[in-house]
Design an enzyme around this catalytic site. Sequence first.
Site, PDB file in Angstrom:
ATOM      1  CG  ASP A 134     -20.919 -33.718  -5.617  1.00 32.46           C
ATOM      2  OD1 ASP A 134     -21.198 -33.787  -4.404  1.00 32.46           O
ATOM      3  OD2 ASP A 134     -19.760 -33.577  -6.042  1.00 32.46           O
ATOM      4  CE  LYS A 185     -11.214 -33.362  -2.208  1.00 34.57           C
ATOM      5  NZ  LYS A 185     -11.743 -32.030  -2.447  1.00 34.57           N
ATOM      6  CG  ASP A 246     -18.118 -36.922  -5.357  1.00 33.53           C
ATOM      7  OD1 ASP A 246     -18.515 -36.489  -6.453  1.00 33.53           O
ATOM      8  OD2 ASP A 246     -17.424 -36.251  -4.585  1.00 33.53           O
TER       9      ASP A 246
HETATM   10  N1  GDD Z   1     -22.738 -22.566  -2.796  1.00 32.66           N
HETATM   11  C1  GDD Z   1     -21.523 -23.057  -2.969  1.00 32.66           C
HETATM   12  N2  GDD Z   1     -20.467 -22.211  -3.009  1.00 32.66           N
HETATM   13  N3  GDD Z   1     -21.382 -24.394  -3.133  1.00 32.66           N
HETATM   14  C2  GDD Z   1     -20.124 -24.876  -3.327  1.00 32.66           C
HETATM   15  C3  GDD Z   1     -18.990 -24.046  -3.381  1.00 32.66           C
HETATM   16  C4  GDD Z   1     -19.178 -22.626  -3.214  1.00 32.66           C
HETATM   17  O1  GDD Z   1     -18.244 -21.812  -3.248  1.00 32.66           O
HETATM   18  N4  GDD Z   1     -17.894 -24.836  -3.588  1.00 32.66           N
HETATM   19  C5  GDD Z   1     -18.349 -26.106  -3.656  1.00 32.66           C
HETATM   20  N5  GDD Z   1     -19.699 -26.134  -3.504  1.00 32.66           N
HETATM   21  C6  GDD Z   1     -20.568 -27.320  -3.485  1.00 32.66           C
HETATM   22  C7  GDD Z   1     -20.438 -28.183  -4.725  1.00 32.66           C
HETATM   23  O2  GDD Z   1     -21.406 -27.795  -5.676  1.00 32.66           O
HETATM   24  C8  GDD Z   1     -20.718 -29.575  -4.169  1.00 32.66           C
HETATM   25  O3  GDD Z   1     -22.094 -29.869  -4.125  1.00 32.66           O
HETATM   26  C9  GDD Z   1     -20.219 -29.499  -2.734  1.00 32.66           C
HETATM   27  O4  GDD Z   1     -20.144 -28.114  -2.404  1.00 32.66           O
HETATM   28  C10 GDD Z   1     -18.853 -30.167  -2.534  1.00 32.66           C
HETATM   29  O5  GDD Z   1     -17.954 -29.626  -3.481  1.00 32.66           O
HETATM   30  P1  GDD Z   1     -17.094 -30.593  -4.446  1.00 32.66           P
HETATM   31  O6  GDD Z   1     -16.307 -29.693  -5.336  1.00 32.66           O
HETATM   32  O7  GDD Z   1     -17.958 -31.622  -5.058  1.00 32.66           O
HETATM   33  O8  GDD Z   1     -16.095 -31.212  -3.386  1.00 32.66           O
HETATM   34  P2  GDD Z   1     -15.326 -32.593  -3.437  1.00 32.66           P
HETATM   35  O9  GDD Z   1     -16.153 -33.663  -4.036  1.00 32.66           O
HETATM   36  O10 GDD Z   1     -13.974 -32.355  -4.024  1.00 32.66           O
HETATM   37  O11 GDD Z   1     -15.109 -32.896  -1.855  1.00 32.66           O
HETATM   38  C11 GDD Z   1     -16.192 -32.804  -0.946  1.00 32.66           C
HETATM   39  O12 GDD Z   1     -17.019 -33.941  -1.023  1.00 32.66           O
HETATM   40  C12 GDD Z   1     -16.370 -35.191  -0.666  1.00 32.66           C
HETATM   41  C13 GDD Z   1     -17.441 -36.275  -0.751  1.00 32.66           C
HETATM   42  O13 GDD Z   1     -17.898 -36.397  -2.032  1.00 32.66           O
HETATM   43  C14 GDD Z   1     -15.598 -32.657   0.458  1.00 32.66           C
HETATM   44  O14 GDD Z   1     -16.678 -32.378   1.328  1.00 32.66           O
HETATM   45  C15 GDD Z   1     -14.870 -33.932   0.898  1.00 32.66           C
HETATM   46  O15 GDD Z   1     -14.471 -33.827   2.258  1.00 32.66           O
HETATM   47  C16 GDD Z   1     -15.803 -35.135   0.755  1.00 32.66           C
HETATM   48  O16 GDD Z   1     -15.103 -36.347   1.073  1.00 32.66           O
HETATM   49 MG    MG Z   2     -17.946 -33.782  -5.041  1.00 29.61          MG
END
Ligand code: GDD
Ligand code: MG
Length: 383
Positions: A134, A185, A246
């Site tokens: 994303d 977080k 993001d």
């Molecule tokens: N296959 C799979 N399985 N993908 C997953 C799963 C899972 O169980 N859980 C999450 N993802 C994928 C999501 O689709 C997304 O592309 C990515 O992993 C990160 O998940 P998000 O839910 O978007 O996390 P976030 O935005 O809260 O936090 C992450 O991204 C931030 C940057 O945008 C973390 O990596 C943070 O450390 C980072 O700063």
């Molecule tokens: Mg994200």
Amino acid sequence: MRAHPASASASARASVPAGERPAAREAILLVGGKGTRLRPLTVHTPKPMIPAAGVPFLTHQLARARAAGVEHVVLATSYLAEVFEPHFGDGSALGLHLEYVTETDPLGTGGAIRNVAHRLHSAPGEPVLVLNGDILTGLDIRALVATHRDTGADISLHLTRVEDPRAFGLVPTDAAGRVTAFLEKPQTPEEIVTDQINAGCYVFTRSVIDTIPSGRPVSVEREVFPDLLATGAHLQGMVDSTYWLDLGTPQAFVRGSADLVTGRAPSPAVPGRRGEYLVLPGAQVAADAKLSGGTCVSAGAVIGSGARVDGSTVLAGAVVEPDAVVKNSLVGARAHIGGRTVLDSVVVGDGAHIGPDNELRHGVRVWCDARIDGGAIRFSSDQ
Ligand code: GDD
Ligand code: MG
């Protein structure tokens, strides 16, 4: 891909032709999240498949990875996994070899990476790119791969700086860019020790992926990175302040799509010329309607006479009636916006119907197939 001398400086790298700079030939794309914050957009469509600038968002990431030398991509899917393959197939349309691995129960970000390891062909010492599904960014992916090789790291992370890091993973580094901690977080002010955050793009040395526990949910951010740091592994950060977003919230998604249309955000996959708006073949826009600010109108959508659509995404088959005003909003597939209705920073779910003379502002989300009658709603936190 030929290796470049390890002593190369960033400026020397910039002068090396792209084809001779180091590349990761394989990538893992994490696309299994539920996209909860993006509901109702993600009720029928997983986040990476929502159209941004006219094509599923994932297309932009795949095209950028291909442009950086990636040849083989494994998609780690879970939520609504079945919709990816019918669209992207074997990836040949993008010049890629694409494979799909589906988790029956979500394995988390680390578990997802470990779960696709058997599909990788890289040798133990080779770099593998890992991308959150994303992120819209102008990151120089080859520069991250070069940093990884030059520093001999186990994992290298793209870091970016944000004003409010609370929704992200905080990644402080030492003077040499080596990661010193990982705080996902942060909950308390004391934990906010840096404005550098994990930007969701990593290079793993292939063999490191096998050290992630298998067969159970694992978070790369909360478990893998902190555990590796504790055992003395080398995690390298590369701060790069290029365009980064993001797309996890509706407002960010709408902005990302508009930035792709205007060209502020780079992508080789935008289907048309960059400018104030993008109208896809099969859309109908009245001659006196005004489109601006990176608006994208998808196939089969109709924009009526005198309507003004600014910085917004209108998905396939949606109708915006005459003299409606749509600003920084997303109108879902087949949704209907009545005449003179005003939308500002609103998400309208697929198939929703909003009658004429309504006014909705400030982050309102209208659920899929919901119905709001004519003149029924005036929602503004200003009043
Ligand atoms: N296959 C799979 N399985 N993908 C997953 C799963 C899972 O169980 N859980 C999450 N993802 C994928 C999501 O689709 C997304 O592309 C990515 O992993 C990160 O998940 P998000 O839910 O978007 O996390 P976030 O935005 O809260 O936090 C992450 O991204 C931030 C940057 O945008 C973390 O990596 C943070 O450390 C980072 O700063
Ligand atoms: Mg994200």
